[in-house]
Write a protein that holds these residues in place. Sequence first.
Motif, mmCIF file in Angstrom:
data_model
loop_
_atom_site.group_PDB
_atom_site.id
_atom_site.type_symbol
_atom_site.label_atom_id
_atom_site.label_comp_id
_atom_site.label_asym_id
_atom_site.label_seq_id
_atom_site.Cartn_x
_atom_site.Cartn_y
_atom_site.Cartn_z
ATOM 1 N N ASP A 121 30.373 11.346 37.715
ATOM 2 C CA ASP A 121 29.782 12.619 37.331
ATOM 3 C C ASP A 121 28.368 12.434 36.791
ATOM 4 O O ASP A 121 27.846 13.281 36.063
ATOM 5 C CB ASP A 121 30.652 13.361 36.317
ATOM 6 C CG ASP A 121 30.826 12.606 35.005
ATOM 7 O OD1 ASP A 121 30.309 11.470 34.900
ATOM 8 O OD2 ASP A 121 31.473 13.145 34.096
ATOM 9 N N ASP A 122 27.743 11.304 37.134
ATOM 10 C CA ASP A 122 26.349 11.061 36.797
ATOM 11 C C ASP A 122 25.690 10.330 37.965
ATOM 12 O O ASP A 122 26.331 10.075 38.986
ATOM 13 C CB ASP A 122 26.203 10.255 35.498
ATOM 14 C CG ASP A 122 26.916 8.906 35.561
ATOM 15 O OD1 ASP A 122 26.833 8.211 36.618
ATOM 16 O OD2 ASP A 122 27.569 8.512 34.573
ATOM 17 N N ARG A 146 30.916 22.587 34.984
ATOM 18 C CA ARG A 146 30.859 21.467 34.036
ATOM 19 C C ARG A 146 30.291 20.217 34.710
ATOM 20 O O ARG A 146 29.699 19.362 34.052
ATOM 21 C CB ARG A 146 32.250 21.170 33.458
ATOM 22 C CG ARG A 146 33.312 20.842 34.489
ATOM 23 C CD ARG A 146 34.654 20.584 33.853
ATOM 24 N NE ARG A 146 35.738 20.546 34.821
ATOM 25 C CZ ARG A 146 36.719 19.657 34.803
ATOM 26 N NH1 ARG A 146 36.745 18.714 33.880
ATOM 27 N NH2 ARG A 146 37.679 19.714 35.699
ATOM 28 N N TYR A 147 30.469 20.105 36.026
ATOM 29 C CA TYR A 147 29.901 18.971 36.755
ATOM 30 C C TYR A 147 28.477 19.276 37.226
ATOM 31 O O TYR A 147 27.582 18.429 37.102
ATOM 32 C CB TYR A 147 30.772 18.630 37.964
ATOM 33 C CG TYR A 147 32.152 18.127 37.597
ATOM 34 C CD1 TYR A 147 32.318 17.010 36.787
ATOM 35 C CD2 TYR A 147 33.293 18.786 38.057
ATOM 36 C CE1 TYR A 147 33.586 16.551 36.457
ATOM 37 C CE2 TYR A 147 34.557 18.332 37.727
ATOM 38 C CZ TYR A 147 34.703 17.224 36.923
ATOM 39 O OH TYR A 147 35.950 16.771 36.584
ATOM 40 N N LYS A 150 25.887 18.751 34.563
ATOM 41 C CA LYS A 150 25.587 17.346 34.276
ATOM 42 C C LYS A 150 24.655 16.762 35.327
ATOM 43 O O LYS A 150 23.751 15.976 35.009
ATOM 44 C CB LYS A 150 26.870 16.520 34.195
ATOM 45 C CG LYS A 150 27.746 16.827 32.986
ATOM 46 C CD LYS A 150 28.896 15.854 32.855
ATOM 47 C CE LYS A 150 28.433 14.479 32.451
ATOM 48 N NZ LYS A 150 29.545 13.564 32.161
ATOM 49 N N ASP A 153 21.119 17.908 34.675
ATOM 50 C CA ASP A 153 20.535 17.070 33.623
ATOM 51 C C ASP A 153 20.057 15.733 34.196
ATOM 52 O O ASP A 153 18.984 15.234 33.842
ATOM 53 C CB ASP A 153 21.560 16.802 32.521
ATOM 54 C CG ASP A 153 21.818 18.019 31.642
ATOM 55 O OD1 ASP A 153 20.989 18.953 31.664
ATOM 56 O OD2 ASP A 153 22.842 18.034 30.936
ATOM 57 N N GLU A 154 20.848 15.163 35.095
ATOM 58 C CA GLU A 154 20.487 13.890 35.709
ATOM 59 C C GLU A 154 19.239 14.021 36.586
ATOM 60 O O GLU A 154 18.422 13.105 36.657
ATOM 61 C CB GLU A 154 21.652 13.352 36.541
ATOM 62 C CG GLU A 154 22.788 12.756 35.724
ATOM 63 C CD GLU A 154 22.384 11.412 35.153
ATOM 64 O OE1 GLU A 154 22.724 10.375 35.748
ATOM 65 O OE2 GLU A 154 21.712 11.405 34.095
#
Length: 378
Positions: A121-122, A146-147, A150, A153-154
């Motif tokens: 998930d990153d 929720r994924y 993330k 953000d990455e």
Amino acid sequence: MELSELGRHWEKFGKTDPLWAVLSAPGKQHGRWDKEAFFDSGQVEIRRILERVDKAGASAGRQLPRNRALDFGCGVGRLTQALGGAFERVDGVDIAPSMVELAREWNQHGDRCTYHVNDRDDLSLFPDGTFDFVYTAHVLQHMEPRYSRKYVDEFFRLLSPDGMALFEMVTEPVVGATEALPDDAFRAQLTLSDPPTSLRPGESALVEVEVRNGGPVSFPATGSEGWFQVTVANHWLTAGGKQVVIDDGRVPLPEDLAPGASVRVELEVTAPARRGDYRLEVDCVQEGVAWFSHRGSTSVTAPVKVRRALSELVRRTKRDQPAGDESAPVMEMHGVTEDEVRNWVREAGGRVLTVIDWDEISESRSYDWRRRGFLVTR
């Protein structure tokens, strides 16, 4: 759906119908995409995207470097290959090994394009500041927010100092028809193209149906909360005309159908469980209102013998599913409002340069979700 389960579903798509799963255009399911046309569509999309990026960058006093780009959710490399003609190096990332395997096989740029499987998930496989451009389209909506948050953000973590990211999101459902058609609008002229003449009990097949609107108002392709849209559906009758299976298959119209206009759809039908002589009946229905044949329209039928032997006329069936796994993969859809996406960007320390209407980029209309592209930078 957990990320690991999401990966299993997309692995199935990669093994059964990878091109349609990547670009779900009407009429292209079940291997009907031409590979050359499929990759050409990526070239067109990237050209339009980079024109928008350059224009927005110039307005903000920025110029996008063309060193290294990331295609997130690359699938079989449709957009990675197009980016490979504009950047010195491109990395494609996908959760499904089957997709990445095909992307590597179809790579036309050698070491210029590199593909990676990533089931995390990153995006920790890349260090900070790696990419000048991060691009993802038709991907984030297929995972829970929720994924997707993330990953957004990455994207910011991975941007070079002058880099930009462009990601597509679906924001909210399109609200379609909210009321019943007038009685004189329930007029559809239906034509079946080469329907199967023989099936095994419980076997499925695709039937091409041409639908012509013979009424005075448009047939709506979408409805409110699943009601009022017009779909094509079928029943099964005995040879004598008695209905034995009600509501078998269903397929929505790909777009609103104007009076006098026609469209072709593929309806998946499943044969009755018992052997015998049947009639396949195809009709239209306005969901939550009425079947067209109940309001004076005429359905269309075709004889089908249900027996053990397979007919050579059945070209594509569920037998194409991988051995030992009869379940069909699921393509989830999750919308995030534009205001919420802007909050994600702000909280990640970024800013939105522009928001793009994706219908303009694709030159097509989405009849179920509003689509937006967010061009962002740090």
